[in-house]
Design a protein around this motif. Structure first.
Motif, PDB file in Angstrom:
ATOM      1  N   ILE A 147       0.889  -1.168   0.000  1.00 53.46           N
ATOM      2  CA  ILE A 147       0.000   0.000   0.000  1.00 53.46           C
ATOM      3  C   ILE A 147       0.925   1.215   0.000  1.00 53.46           C
ATOM      4  O   ILE A 147       1.724   1.384   0.924  1.00 53.46           O
ATOM      5  CB  ILE A 147      -0.907   0.054   1.248  1.00 53.46           C
ATOM      6  CG1 ILE A 147      -1.808  -1.181   1.322  1.00 53.46           C
ATOM      7  CG2 ILE A 147      -1.756   1.334   1.230  1.00 53.46           C
ATOM      8  CD1 ILE A 147      -2.698  -1.218   2.570  1.00 53.46           C
ATOM      9  N   THR A 186      -2.656   4.626   5.210  1.00 53.37           N
ATOM     10  CA  THR A 186      -3.891   3.922   5.567  1.00 53.37           C
ATOM     11  C   THR A 186      -4.710   4.769   6.538  1.00 53.37           C
ATOM     12  O   THR A 186      -5.311   4.244   7.488  1.00 53.37           O
ATOM     13  CB  THR A 186      -3.584   2.534   6.179  1.00 53.37           C
ATOM     14  OG1 THR A 186      -2.732   2.712   7.331  1.00 53.37           O
ATOM     15  CG2 THR A 186      -2.884   1.650   5.176  1.00 53.37           C
ATOM     16  N   ARG A 211      -9.858   2.169   6.162  1.00 52.18           N
ATOM     17  CA  ARG A 211      -8.864   1.109   6.365  1.00 52.18           C
ATOM     18  C   ARG A 211      -9.456  -0.248   6.045  1.00 52.18           C
ATOM     19  O   ARG A 211      -8.805  -1.114   5.458  1.00 52.18           O
ATOM     20  CB  ARG A 211      -8.352   1.101   7.804  1.00 52.18           C
ATOM     21  CG  ARG A 211      -7.195   2.021   8.004  1.00 52.18           C
ATOM     22  CD  ARG A 211      -6.501   1.686   9.292  1.00 52.18           C
ATOM     23  NE  ARG A 211      -7.182   2.262  10.445  1.00 52.18           N
ATOM     24  CZ  ARG A 211      -7.159   3.551  10.739  1.00 52.18           C
ATOM     25  NH1 ARG A 211      -6.523   4.400   9.976  1.00 52.18           N
ATOM     26  NH2 ARG A 211      -7.785   4.000  11.812  1.00 52.18           N
ATOM     27  N   ARG A 212     -10.681  -0.440   6.421  1.00 54.78           N
ATOM     28  CA  ARG A 212     -11.349  -1.701   6.141  1.00 54.78           C
ATOM     29  C   ARG A 212     -11.403  -1.906   4.624  1.00 54.78           C
ATOM     30  O   ARG A 212     -11.074  -2.978   4.116  1.00 54.78           O
ATOM     31  CB  ARG A 212     -12.758  -1.658   6.731  1.00 54.78           C
ATOM     32  CG  ARG A 212     -13.530  -2.914   6.570  1.00 54.78           C
ATOM     33  CD  ARG A 212     -15.006  -2.677   6.928  1.00 54.78           C
ATOM     34  NE  ARG A 212     -15.771  -3.837   6.556  1.00 54.78           N
ATOM     35  CZ  ARG A 212     -15.891  -4.924   7.298  1.00 54.78           C
ATOM     36  NH1 ARG A 212     -15.305  -4.973   8.496  1.00 54.78           N
ATOM     37  NH2 ARG A 212     -16.594  -5.961   6.878  1.00 54.78           N
ATOM     38  N   VAL A 257      -7.930  -2.799   3.224  1.00 56.91           N
ATOM     39  CA  VAL A 257      -7.512  -4.185   3.513  1.00 56.91           C
ATOM     40  C   VAL A 257      -8.319  -5.164   2.655  1.00 56.91           C
ATOM     41  O   VAL A 257      -7.767  -6.135   2.122  1.00 56.91           O
ATOM     42  CB  VAL A 257      -7.626  -4.512   5.017  1.00 56.91           C
ATOM     43  CG1 VAL A 257      -7.280  -5.974   5.283  1.00 56.91           C
ATOM     44  CG2 VAL A 257      -6.690  -3.621   5.830  1.00 56.91           C
ATOM     45  N   LEU A 258      -9.607  -4.884   2.477  1.00 51.91           N
ATOM     46  CA  LEU A 258     -10.419  -5.753   1.612  1.00 51.91           C
ATOM     47  C   LEU A 258      -9.907  -5.718   0.173  1.00 51.91           C
ATOM     48  O   LEU A 258      -9.890  -6.743  -0.514  1.00 51.91           O
ATOM     49  CB  LEU A 258     -11.896  -5.338   1.665  1.00 51.91           C
ATOM     50  CG  LEU A 258     -12.611  -5.689   2.975  1.00 51.91           C
ATOM     51  CD1 LEU A 258     -14.008  -5.072   3.007  1.00 51.91           C
ATOM     52  CD2 LEU A 258     -12.710  -7.204   3.170  1.00 51.91           C
ATOM     53  N   CYS A 269      -6.804  -5.240  -0.638  1.00 52.72           N
ATOM     54  CA  CYS A 269      -5.576  -6.059  -0.601  1.00 52.72           C
ATOM     55  C   CYS A 269      -5.935  -7.542  -0.693  1.00 52.72           C
ATOM     56  O   CYS A 269      -5.261  -8.307  -1.383  1.00 52.72           O
ATOM     57  CB  CYS A 269      -4.796  -5.814   0.688  1.00 52.72           C
ATOM     58  SG  CYS A 269      -4.010  -4.212   0.763  1.00 52.72           S
ATOM     59  N   ILE A 270      -6.978  -7.932  -0.005  1.00 56.69           N
ATOM     60  CA  ILE A 270      -7.401  -9.335  -0.036  1.00 56.69           C
ATOM     61  C   ILE A 270      -7.846  -9.703  -1.443  1.00 56.69           C
ATOM     62  O   ILE A 270      -7.520 -10.780  -1.967  1.00 56.69           O
ATOM     63  CB  ILE A 270      -8.511  -9.597   1.009  1.00 56.69           C
ATOM     64  CG1 ILE A 270      -7.920  -9.455   2.421  1.00 56.69           C
ATOM     65  CG2 ILE A 270      -9.142 -10.972   0.820  1.00 56.69           C
ATOM     66  CD1 ILE A 270      -8.932  -9.511   3.533  1.00 56.69           C
TER      67      ILE A 270
END
Lengths: 348, 66
Positions: free
Chosen positions: B3, B28, B42-43, B46-47, B49-50
């Protein structure tokens, strides 16, 4: 040599406006020379003159390069320079990037020659390479006195339409052009001489240096429906209070592994010691640089299977590439031992 | 994956999976948002990134907002 006009680009720091607190400054222009420009003017002894200095904040430029260049080009063009000088940026990544973007645009759109200067590993080199002349500099700003005369000399030649000498002679990074020259010995003789020197552990100069960055093969994607075992890695210099292992603010000699503090980072318990960015926002809430709170929530919801109980940190400021590569390999090895299958690296 | 607020640098050195960060000083986070807004941001990151981790790729790829 006739008189020539120069426009000089500086960041907010070298223009004397401020430090990281002014890194978001939008473009500005000053008549005449500013900061290091005064030395450049003196070096030309009246033959050349900085007619204007354009200034911009490092964050403003590096995060919006296309738009910023559009703002700067008319300011530069209005002063009809014979050459544009940017920096020197030394090891500063954002400043180097800004100089690189600007030089690329000035050369390709305004057709005005550019000279800049930075460390060979500066990411800005990739932006300007082949278009601008980049005087190679060491990392330290203290070398300003050594770099400026080379910048001044090369800029004067370009401004007056003279051909610059070879890269080694003038001190700029090779631009990727090959010019034919005549050698007295054949290629076979030169190659065998190089091999003999190498085998006898004598120094020799390669005629074809190979590029530095490796090809990275992407990891295969995770299987849908599989369990995610995630680790967090960061170059932001985020350490527990007291910096117990003395991580450096720049030119880090190590990477470290610390327990994650439960479900989120809390101000004061962790802080950033990184010397390359304004750490106020991260120190007020460290989750702004390592998204632990979001990860912890997603673990609770079952989206992420588990999070590694340690996070990995180093300081990515003026880090030599070879050393950073070594850190990466070592951290990767550790991550595999931990049984991790996904990593988020956060970068500043 | 990475990121970062400077995806071009990541791309130039061959980083395979790249997610756009918010800013250099807070990749972030976003001090201009409320606390709840930042948590949501942030959520979402990260999602993303997943999603990137589950995507096969050949060359350096920047994963944008859906």
């Amino acid at each position: 040599m006739e008189n020539f006009r120069v426009v000089h680009y500086l960041n907010q720091f070298f223009a004397g406006i401020g430090g990281e607190d002014q890194a978001d400054m939008s473009p500005a222009i000053r008549e005449g020379c500013v900061g290091p420009g005064l030395s450049l003017d003196r070096l030309w002894q009246g033959q050349g003159k900085i007619v204007a200095t354009v200034i911009c904040g490092d964050n403003y430029f590096s995060t919006n390069p296309e738009a910023t260049v559009q703002e700067l080009l008319p300011l530069i063009e209005a002063h009809h320079p014979d050459v544009v000088i940017a920096g020197p940026a030394f090891a500063s990544g954002r400043y180097g990037l800004s100089c690189g973007y600007l030089c690329r645009a000035v050369v390709s759109k305004l057709r005005i020659p550019c000279v800049t200067s930075m460390e060979p590993e500066n990411p800005g080199v990739q932006e300007a390479k082949g278009l601008a002349y980049i005087i190679s500099a060491s990392d330290r700003v203290a070398r300003m006195g050594r770099v400026l005369p080379k910048v001044a000399r090369l800029a004067a030649k370009l401004a007056c339409g003279q051909s610059p000498g070879a890269a080694q002679e003038e001190g700029y990074l090779p631009r990727g052009y090959r010019l034919n020259t005549l050698r007295t010995e054949s290629g076979a003789v030169r190659a065998v001489n190089m091999l003999l020197a190498k085998m006898n552990k004598h120094s020799f100069m390669t005629e074809i240096p190979l590029p530095q960055y490796d090809q990275v093969t992407a990891a295969a994607p995770l299987e849908t429906g599989g369990k995610i075992r995630l680790a967090l890695v960061t170059e932001s210099g985020l350490v527990p209070e007291g910096n117990p292992d003395h991580l450096e603010s720049s030119r880090a000699t190590k990477w470290l592994k610390y327990p994650i503090p439960g479900e989120k980072y809390v101000a004061n318990k962790h802080y950033s010691l990184h010397g390359g960015y304004d750490v106020r926002f991260v120190n007020a809430d460290p989750n702004r640089v390592v998204p632990l709170d979001a990860v912890a929530t997603l673990v609770r919801e079952g989206v992420i299977g588990e999070v590694c109980q340690h996070y990995y940190v180093t300081t990515g400021m003026a880090a030599p590439i070879a050393r950073a590569t070594k850190f990466g390999s070592e951290i990767a090895h550790d991550l595999l031992q931990e049984g991790v299958n996904m990593v988020i690296v956060t970068s500043t | 994956m990475i990121i970062t607020a400077l995806p071009d640098v990541a791309r130039n050195i061959g980083t395979p999976r790249i997610v756009q960060g918010v800013a250099i000083t807070n990749p972030t986070g976003d001090p201009k948002k409320s606390a709840e807004g930042e948590v949501q941001l942030r959520r979402d990151l990260v999602l993303r990134c997943i999603r990137a981790a589950h995507t096969p790729i050949e060359n350096p790829t920047l994963f944008q907002n859906e």
